[in-house]
Motif scaffolding. Structure first.
Motif, PDB file in Angstrom:
ATOM      1  N   VAL A  33       0.869  -1.188   0.000  1.00 36.54           N
ATOM      2  CA  VAL A  33       0.000   0.000   0.000  1.00 36.54           C
ATOM      3  C   VAL A  33       0.899   1.228   0.000  1.00 36.54           C
ATOM      4  CG1 VAL A  33      -1.991  -1.065   1.124  1.00 36.54           C
ATOM      5  CG2 VAL A  33      -0.138  -0.126   2.519  1.00 36.54           C
ATOM      6  N   SER A  34       0.338   2.332  -0.442  1.00 40.25           N
ATOM      7  CA  SER A  34       1.118   3.569  -0.518  1.00 40.25           C
ATOM      8  C   SER A  34       0.218   4.754  -0.208  1.00 40.25           C
ATOM      9  CB  SER A  34       1.759   3.738  -1.896  1.00 40.25           C
ATOM     10  OG  SER A  34       0.747   3.838  -2.896  1.00 40.25           O
ATOM     11  N   SER A  35       0.870   5.837   0.218  1.00 37.29           N
ATOM     12  CA  SER A  35       0.179   7.092   0.508  1.00 37.29           C
ATOM     13  C   SER A  35       1.030   8.229  -0.020  1.00 37.29           C
ATOM     14  CB  SER A  35      -0.050   7.243   2.016  1.00 37.29           C
ATOM     15  OG  SER A  35      -0.741   8.444   2.303  1.00 37.29           O
ATOM     16  N   MET A 129       4.530   0.745   1.792  1.00 35.14           N
ATOM     17  CA  MET A 129       4.647  -0.252   2.841  1.00 35.14           C
ATOM     18  C   MET A 129       4.333  -1.635   2.283  1.00 35.14           C
ATOM     19  SD  MET A 129       2.561  -0.621   6.422  1.00 35.14           S
ATOM     20  CE  MET A 129       2.698  -2.143   7.370  1.00 35.14           C
ATOM     21  N   ASN A 130       5.236  -2.566   2.463  1.00 34.33           N
ATOM     22  CA  ASN A 130       5.032  -3.966   2.113  1.00 34.33           C
ATOM     23  C   ASN A 130       4.750  -4.751   3.391  1.00 34.33           C
ATOM     24  OD1 ASN A 130       5.584  -3.338  -0.535  1.00 34.33           O
ATOM     25  ND2 ASN A 130       7.728  -3.941  -0.415  1.00 34.33           N
ATOM     26  N   GLY A 137      -2.298  -3.593   6.846  1.00 36.36           N
ATOM     27  CA  GLY A 137      -1.340  -2.611   6.351  1.00 36.36           C
ATOM     28  C   GLY A 137      -1.952  -1.250   6.102  1.00 36.36           C
ATOM     29  N   VAL A 138      -3.218  -1.230   5.683  1.00 33.26           N
ATOM     30  CA  VAL A 138      -3.880   0.051   5.419  1.00 33.26           C
ATOM     31  C   VAL A 138      -3.980   0.860   6.709  1.00 33.26           C
ATOM     32  CG1 VAL A 138      -6.022   1.126   4.643  1.00 33.26           C
ATOM     33  CG2 VAL A 138      -5.139  -0.892   3.455  1.00 33.26           C
ATOM     34  N   ALA A 359      -3.849   5.374   1.901  1.00 34.33           N
ATOM     35  CA  ALA A 359      -3.679   3.950   1.612  1.00 34.33           C
ATOM     36  C   ALA A 359      -5.044   3.268   1.571  1.00 34.33           C
ATOM     37  CB  ALA A 359      -2.797   3.309   2.669  1.00 34.33           C
ATOM     38  N   ILE A 360      -5.255   2.416   0.566  1.00 42.32           N
ATOM     39  CA  ILE A 360      -6.497   1.654   0.421  1.00 42.32           C
ATOM     40  C   ILE A 360      -6.137   0.179   0.254  1.00 42.32           C
ATOM     41  CG2 ILE A 360      -7.787   3.568  -0.572  1.00 42.32           C
ATOM     42  CD1 ILE A 360      -7.313   2.379  -3.324  1.00 42.32           C
ATOM     43  N   GLU A 361      -7.126  -0.657   0.448  1.00 38.39           N
ATOM     44  CA  GLU A 361      -6.892  -2.094   0.335  1.00 38.39           C
ATOM     45  C   GLU A 361      -6.411  -2.458  -1.070  1.00 38.39           C
ATOM     46  OE1 GLU A 361      -6.884  -4.461   2.422  1.00 38.39           O
ATOM     47  OE2 GLU A 361      -7.619  -3.396   4.190  1.00 38.39           O
ATOM     48  N   PRO A 362      -5.292  -3.160  -1.199  1.00 34.77           N
ATOM     49  CA  PRO A 362      -4.777  -3.518  -2.527  1.00 34.77           C
ATOM     50  C   PRO A 362      -5.668  -4.562  -3.195  1.00 34.77           C
ATOM     51  CG  PRO A 362      -3.472  -4.572  -0.821  1.00 34.77           C
ATOM     52  CD  PRO A 362      -4.421  -3.654  -0.118  1.00 34.77           C
TER      53      PRO A 362
END
Length: 426
Positions: A33-35, A129-130, A137-138, A359-362
């Protein structure tokens, strides 16, 4: 030769592919996820910048938040404050810091693009973030971003408080210095006025003493003059006031009465006043106790001495109560002090950055890539099958070649024997 071993090649390919496929499905999936953060609008930081205490342009605010996101202390603080989110990172026998190290080293990555290389129109910070399956993770990434922003906001608030406190201390020191200067000037003014009064009083007293001595001397001189004039008047028989002309004609004319007017610019000697007048004046002078009335300056000196008994300016200076009103050059300091004490910047609502993308759910896992794994596994299995088939065929060929070489001498000796036997029969 290879084609003859197609079954072996197929078997190896299928076997390796099955192993790779099993590995692809057995490996724990990893998601990403990313922001993205961008500079805040200018109006969001306007109240802070207008305070004239802390200047924070939007670009600098973004850099501060980025530094907070990359800070080890900030990450460890978020890890400690949200241990429930990181329960999957805990391992038996590990300390909290060791579990955090695993998360910090492998999971979060800060990306700051180079505007010259990327051609980006605006600054931004990307946080990636991995995380393995089973971890939220979100929530971790979004929570960490908010935590870093809040941490930086608290830091700015603390900086503001320290700056305001230091400036108030500086203003208080300058006001104290102004009060000290005022007290010194006031004391010097009072001392100057008192000294001037003392000097003036001493001068007037000296002048008064000198005038009285002068008047006393003049009185004594006058008495001496009167004594001398009385003796002369008695010797001349001048009992009453007379003139030189009347004295000359007194013996020649007898009883004839004549009235004359005499004009003379010469001072008439004192004895012409006559014994009676001279004795009366001398008696008055001898009975005199003070000569002050004889000199107008003495009365003026007494007036000035009376005024010097109390200096009204000194009294007013000593009676001042609120002396801060008389401090000079402190109005800007007081205005700044009032402004700082009434400074009201809502730091709780301060928006340091704009979260351009949360960040959102992948949609899927980034690792492992199963299709790619399967393709690679099949290709590798095919190549391995070809290699095995080639090696196996080569080994078989060598064995067959060795067997033929061993059988060839025996067949040639048998043919010779048959040939000899046929010759002998003939």
């Amino acid at each position: 030769m290879v084609w003859q071993q197609k079954v072996l090649i197929l078997f190896v390919t299928v076997l390796v592919g099955a192993v790779v496929i099993a590995c692809a499905f057995l490996v724990r999936p990893e998601y990403q996820v990313s922001s993205v953060l961008r500079p805040a609008a200018i109006n969001e930081l306007d109240a802070l910048n207008r305070s004239e205490i802390y200047q924070l342009p939007p670009g600098e605010a973004l850099i501060k938040v980025g530094a907070s996101l990359e800070s080890y202390e900030t990450r460890l603080g978020f890890f400690r404050a949200n241990q429930k989110l990181f329960s999957k990172f805990e391992r038996p026998g590990r300390t909290l810091e060791q579990s955090f190290e695993e998360f910090n080293y492998n999971s979060i990555k800060l990306v700051i693009p180079d505007a010259k290389k990327s051609g980006s129109l605006s600054e931004y910070i990307k946080l990636e973030m991995n995380y393995p399956e089973g971890i939220d993770g979100v929530a971790i990434l979004n929570g960490f971003v908010q935590y870093a922003i809040a941490s930086q906001r608290q830091q700015i608030t603390a900086d503001m408080e320290v700056i305001v406190k230091n400036r108030l201390s500086e203003l208080a020191g300058r006001l104290d210095a102004a009060r000290s200067n005022y007290d010194t000037d006031k004391a010097a003014r009072i001392a100057t006025l008192s000294e001037a009064d003392d000097l003036k009083r001493a001068q007037l007293q000296d002048e008064l003493k000198a005038l009285r001595a002068q008047l006393k001397t003049q009185r004594g001189d006058r008495v001496a003059q009167l004594n001398e004039a009385i003796g002369i008047a008695r010797s001349l028989g001048i009992q009453k006031p007379a003139t030189p002309s009347s004295l000359g004609e007194a013996g020649s004319r007898g009883s004839q009465q004549v009235m004359r007017t005499e004009v003379n610019n010469q001072q008439i000697p004192l004895y012409f006043m006559g014994v009676d007048a001279l004795l009366a004046e001398r008696a008055a002078l001898l009975q005199r106790k003070s000569d002050d009335f004889a000199e107008a300056r003495i009365g003026q000196i007494a007036k000035e001495l009376q005024l010097l008994l109390a200096n009204r300016e000194v009294e007013i200076l000593k009676l001042r109560k609120n002396e801060d009103l008389f401090l000079s050059g402190v109005q800007p300091l007081r205005a700044e002090e009032v402004r700082l004490r009434n400074l009201n910047v809502d730091m709780s609502g301060l928006k340091l950055v704009t979260i351009d993308r949360e960040a959102i759910e992948p949609l899927g896992a980034v690792k492992p890539k199963k299709v790619l794994f399967i393709i690679i596994g099949l290709v590798f299995g095919l190549m391995l099958g070809l290699v095995v088939a080639f090696v196996r065929g080569t080994v078989q060929n060598r064995r067959e070649g060795g067997l033929d070489a061993a059988l060839l001498p025996r067949s040639s000796s048998f043919a010779k024997k048959n040939l000899l036997a046929s010759v002998d029969g003939k």
